[in-house]
Every structure is written in C-alpha cells, then in structure tokens.
Design a protein around this motif. Structure first.
Motif, PDB file in Angstrom:
ATOM      1  N   HIS A   1       0.857  -1.178   0.000  1.00  0.00           N
ATOM      2  CA  HIS A   1       0.000   0.000   0.000  1.00  0.00           C
ATOM      3  C   HIS A   1       0.898   1.235   0.000  1.00  0.00           C
ATOM      4  N   LEU A   2       0.380   2.332  -0.530  1.00  0.00           N
ATOM      5  CA  LEU A   2       1.108   3.595  -0.536  1.00  0.00           C
ATOM      6  C   LEU A   2       0.390   4.612   0.340  1.00  0.00           C
ATOM      7  N   CYS A   3       1.140   5.288   1.191  1.00  0.00           N
ATOM      8  CA  CYS A   3       0.626   6.442   1.924  1.00  0.00           C
ATOM      9  C   CYS A   3       1.468   7.639   1.495  1.00  0.00           C
ATOM     10  N   ILE A   4       0.892   8.510   0.678  1.00  0.00           N
ATOM     11  CA  ILE A   4       1.612   9.657   0.122  1.00  0.00           C
ATOM     12  C   ILE A   4       1.287  10.878   0.970  1.00  0.00           C
ATOM     13  N   MET A   5       2.328  11.447   1.589  1.00  0.00           N
ATOM     14  CA  MET A   5       2.152  12.511   2.571  1.00  0.00           C
ATOM     15  C   MET A   5       2.686  13.836   2.037  1.00  0.00           C
ATOM     16  N   GLN A   6       1.821  14.841   1.919  1.00  0.00           N
ATOM     17  CA  GLN A   6       2.316  16.196   1.726  1.00  0.00           C
ATOM     18  C   GLN A   6       2.813  16.676   3.092  1.00  0.00           C
ATOM     19  N   ASP A   7       3.622  17.745   3.114  1.00  0.00           N
ATOM     20  CA  ASP A   7       4.337  18.112   4.351  1.00  0.00           C
ATOM     21  C   ASP A   7       5.189  16.925   4.789  1.00  0.00           C
ATOM     22  N   GLY A   8       5.823  16.269   3.825  1.00  0.00           N
ATOM     23  CA  GLY A   8       6.493  14.998   4.073  1.00  0.00           C
ATOM     24  C   GLY A   8       7.550  15.036   5.160  1.00  0.00           C
ATOM     25  N   ASN A   9       8.424  16.067   5.148  1.00  0.00           N
ATOM     26  CA  ASN A   9       9.463  16.136   6.180  1.00  0.00           C
ATOM     27  C   ASN A   9       8.850  16.295   7.567  1.00  0.00           C
ATOM     28  N   ASP A  10       7.747  17.035   7.643  1.00  0.00           N
ATOM     29  CA  ASP A  10       7.073  17.207   8.937  1.00  0.00           C
ATOM     30  C   ASP A  10       6.533  15.868   9.446  1.00  0.00           C
ATOM     31  N   TYR A  11       5.965  15.078   8.549  1.00  0.00           N
ATOM     32  CA  TYR A  11       5.441  13.773   8.969  1.00  0.00           C
ATOM     33  C   TYR A  11       6.563  12.837   9.400  1.00  0.00           C
ATOM     34  N   PHE A  12       7.695  12.880   8.708  1.00  0.00           N
ATOM     35  CA  PHE A  12       8.808  12.021   9.105  1.00  0.00           C
ATOM     36  C   PHE A  12       9.462  12.508  10.405  1.00  0.00           C
ATOM     37  N   GLN A  13       9.593  13.834  10.570  1.00  0.00           N
ATOM     38  CA  GLN A  13      10.309  14.367  11.727  1.00  0.00           C
ATOM     39  C   GLN A  13       9.385  14.558  12.936  1.00  0.00           C
ATOM     40  N   MET A  14       8.349  15.365  12.786  1.00  0.00           N
ATOM     41  CA  MET A  14       7.468  15.657  13.921  1.00  0.00           C
ATOM     42  C   MET A  14       6.395  14.584  14.111  1.00  0.00           C
ATOM     43  N   GLY A  15       5.970  13.973  13.009  1.00  0.00           N
ATOM     44  CA  GLY A  15       4.986  12.902  13.101  1.00  0.00           C
ATOM     45  C   GLY A  15       5.595  11.553  13.430  1.00  0.00           C
ATOM     46  N   ARG A  16       6.934  11.430  13.254  1.00  0.00           N
ATOM     47  CA  ARG A  16       7.673  10.188  13.558  1.00  0.00           C
ATOM     48  C   ARG A  16       7.083   8.982  12.826  1.00  0.00           C
ATOM     49  N   VAL A  17       6.764   9.213  11.571  1.00  0.00           N
ATOM     50  CA  VAL A  17       6.090   8.174  10.793  1.00  0.00           C
ATOM     51  C   VAL A  17       6.959   6.940  10.586  1.00  0.00           C
ATOM     52  N   ALA A  18       8.260   7.130  10.392  1.00  0.00           N
ATOM     53  CA  ALA A  18       9.127   5.966  10.178  1.00  0.00           C
ATOM     54  C   ALA A  18       9.152   5.070  11.417  1.00  0.00           C
ATOM     55  N   THR A  19       9.303   5.680  12.582  1.00  0.00           N
ATOM     56  CA  THR A  19       9.283   4.917  13.835  1.00  0.00           C
ATOM     57  C   THR A  19       7.937   4.232  14.031  1.00  0.00           C
ATOM     58  N   LEU A  20       6.894   4.949  13.715  1.00  0.00           N
ATOM     59  CA  LEU A  20       5.549   4.388  13.842  1.00  0.00           C
ATOM     60  C   LEU A  20       5.345   3.235  12.858  1.00  0.00           C
ATOM     61  N   SER A  21       5.887   3.385  11.647  1.00  0.00           N
ATOM     62  CA  SER A  21       5.821   2.302  10.662  1.00  0.00           C
ATOM     63  C   SER A  21       6.500   1.046  11.208  1.00  0.00           C
TER      64      SER A  21
END
Length: 242
Positions: A38-58
């Motif tokens: 599946h693909l989750c395409i995020m605008q504000d991408g750096n914010d989601y990776f840094q402040m949203g911690r998406v990689a850790t959550l993944s």
C-alpha cells in the motif's frame, strides 16, 4: 534506537511544476519486491517524518502486525509561500501540483515499488492545507486515490462546494480529525481563521454522502503535538487488517 527500515530518496524533474522535487519513502524492515505494498503519500512529508515520527511508527505497526504492508512516501515544500501556492485550493500552483502527483509521482512509485496499483491501496495524507489537498485531489481522482487522511484541514467555501457537488464520495474512505481548540488558527498568510466551524460543516456534508467515513474531534489545537498523538489511530484505521 535506529530505524529498522530504509529511507530512499529520488528526484523528479517536474514538467508541470518546472522544478526538481525530492520524493522520500520509507521501506519497512521486511520489504521485498516479492510483496505488494500500500502507498501512503504525505504532503508536508518532512514534517510527517520528523514531527509525526512516521518511520518509527511504521516500524512499530509493522512489527506488531497492526497494519498491512505499507510504504510511507513524503513530499515536502520549499517554504511556507510555496506550500500555500501548491496546496491551497485557489493557489496559483494547485492544478500543476495535482498533475505532478497523479502523472509524475505515482508513475515513479509504481515503477520503483511493487504496488497494488489500485485506488483502494493508495492513500493521500496531510495536515492543515496538506489535508485539504489530499481531499480535493481524491475527489477529483477517486479512481486513482481511494483513501484520505486529513488532520485539521483548511476548509473554505471552495472545499465545501466541491464536496457538495461531488458524486463519487462513496468511493472514498476518509479519516478526518479537528481539534476542539481550533477556533482561532493563524494561517500561512498570517490571517487568523476559525477551523473548527468549517470542519464541522464539512463533516455534515461528507456524512450525508459517504459511509466509509471516520471523524474525531481531538482535545487540542492546531499543532503537531496532537496530530502526532492521533497518527497511530489514523494509520490503523486506514491500513489495518480487515
């Protein structure tokens, strides 16, 4: 503790935007070309990776088998004015950016990754104006993007009118949150806007037309503190095993 997966960067020389844009995606630890994702395409991408911690959550959600195999893709902006021009429904670069997503980003991802290549496996996610862009793009291209996660989206009459006129909302799965303290939000162009009331109007319109719709009001304001706290529920709602 380091990340278990792998971050990949690719550049796109966009014909539509006439600029070079970096696309970043996070492949889970067990990533293999033999699986489809599946693909989750995020605008504000750096914010989601840094402040949203998406990689850790993944890492966490994949380890605990709480979501299906998913690759999280981030696209960022140059500055707040560039963000406004691209994401705002009336922004001068909005149409070009939407074409960039559909006709340049998606083909790259389908080429580089083993994806399902169906709308139900593609999600657009964003906060504030990025959430607005996610919804408006999915309304325009429901056969391309089947899922939307929008956290505290900016909602104006253009957005409400688009939803009211849409005859395809029943094709979309939508996760929507707004904070109860978002009645006075300072926007990119330094205006103070009431986000809460228009979001409730949007809720009412979508509810009339869509059965795959999840709405939550959070006890919080227009900041990453609350969006980050809500992300586990958002991702499990859209990507969780049926």
């Amino acid at each position: 503790m380091g990340r278990k997966g792998k971050m990949v960067d690719k550049e796109i020389n966009s014909t539509y935007l006439e600029e070079t844009i970096t696309i970043k995606w996070y492949q889970p630890e067990a990533f293999t070309p033999l699986n489809t994702y599946h693909l989750c395409i995020m605008q504000d991408g750096n914010d989601y990776f840094q402040m949203g911690r998406v990689a850790t959550l993944s890492d966490k959600l994949h380890d605990e088998a709480e979501i299906e195999d998913t690759v999280f893709v981030g696209i960022h902006y140059r500055n707040r004015y560039d963000r406004h021009d691209k994401y705002h429904p009336s922004g001068p670069k909005n149409e070009a950016y939407t074409n960039f997503l559909v006709r340049e980003v998606l083909p790259l991802l389908d080429q580089e990754l083993s994806t399902h290549q169906i709308s139900g496996s593609r999600t657009l996610m964003g906060d504030s104006l990025a959430g607005t862009l996610a919804l408006m793009t999915a309304i325009k291209y429901p056969n391309t993007f089947g899922n939307v996660i929008m956290q505290s989206p900016y909602v104006d009459e253009t957005v409400l009118d688009a939803v009211q006129k849409a005859n395809n909302l029943d094709k979309l799965s939508i996760y929507h949150t707004i904070g109860t303290e978002e009645a006075n939000v300072e926007t990119t162009i330094a205006e103070v806007k009431d986000f809460l009331t228009p979001n409730r109007k949007l809720r009412d319109l979508i509810t009339e037309k869509n059965t795959e719709y999840i709405y939550h009001e959070l006890e919080g304001n227009h900041t990453w503190k609350y969006w980050q706290q809500d992300l586990p529920r958002a991702l499990k709602t859209i990507f969780g095993w049926e």
